[in-house]
Design an enzyme around this catalytic site. Sequence first.
Site, PDB file in Angstrom:
ATOM      1  N   TYR A 149      -2.665  -0.164  10.017  1.00 47.17           N
ATOM      2  CA  TYR A 149      -2.774  -0.798   8.702  1.00 47.17           C
ATOM      3  C   TYR A 149      -1.483  -0.633   7.922  1.00 47.17           C
ATOM      4  CZ  TYR A 149      -4.033  -1.418   3.797  1.00 47.17           C
ATOM      5  OH  TYR A 149      -4.044  -1.813   2.485  1.00 47.17           O
ATOM      6  N   SER A 191       0.829  -1.206   0.000  1.00 48.41           N
ATOM      7  CA  SER A 191       0.000   0.000   0.000  1.00 48.41           C
ATOM      8  C   SER A 191       0.862   1.254   0.000  1.00 48.41           C
ATOM      9  CB  SER A 191      -0.894  -0.014   1.244  1.00 48.41           C
ATOM     10  OG  SER A 191      -1.492   1.249   1.456  1.00 48.41           O
TER      11      SER A 191
END
Length: 315
Positions: free
Chosen positions: A150, A125
């Site tokens: 995350y 990501s």
Amino acid sequence: MRALVTGGAGFIGSHLCDRLMEEGWQLVVVDNMDPYYDPAVKERNIAGWLTDGRYRFARVDIRDLNALLELSGEYDVIVHLAAKAGVRPSIIDPNGYQDVNVRGTQNVLEMARKWGVRQFVFASSSSVYGLNEDLPWREDSCVLRPISPYASTKVSGELLGHVYSTLFGIRFVALRFFTVYGPRQRPDLAIHKFARRMIEGKSIPFFGDGSTRRDYTYVDDIVAGIRAAMDYSSSDYDIFNLGNDQSVGLMEMVRELERALGLEAIIDKQPEMRGDLPQTWADISHARQLLGYTPAVGFGEGIARFVAWLRTENN
């Protein structure tokens, strides 16, 4: 060719599987149908392939290593997309994100090691860059300052991949996705959420002053990047940005939705959210050079395609 795709019933995964099936691959698709959003959405994503003999769906949680190992076979590549998604929810449940995204990734890598799978593609990501102010972001930047649980789990996944590549000869290719959008996009993501609320005549939550910017990347371009990574062989470990090489402001995004929908947004201004990055912007020169990655869908065209899909879904 045979592939195992984790998270293959989700937004990006189902698009990838559509392409692979059209190319003639045999697939094993792993997904636990997590209720983070309505599992019926994922069921619709894969419904068209369930009767095809080349497609096998396994409702398996990646935290269950024994269940994963029962799916043994000769795979040319594993594409690991499964994860607990979302920056903001990870702040509320950091332990859950660590469990799925780190331990789960460890399990999938262990599965690859035991089966002798040579090629492993990992969905990372753009959030791993965090508060790195050196824009556009490059993969060789030594400054990773993640600001959400995350994001930290994605950094951990990349590092686990380096370990398994070094020790066990698995070619590990990490792809840092930049704000993917398009048909089937998760309903909690801004473009999808805003569009639905605008159609319903509801206000849209507008966090901060609107100055945040994102490198929005159309899902077909992401799939093209994943597909290229599945064939990548130039090194045993590499990391690539998959973005659109431009940054779009939050208000610009809203205006594009207004044009595509023919509606005016009702904006509900709210305080900035913890964990949100002020800007994302990918330098994609590395992916362009080694993967032949060239995003083909501009933001306006991508929003128009998304809106066309959404209107079909609402009918």
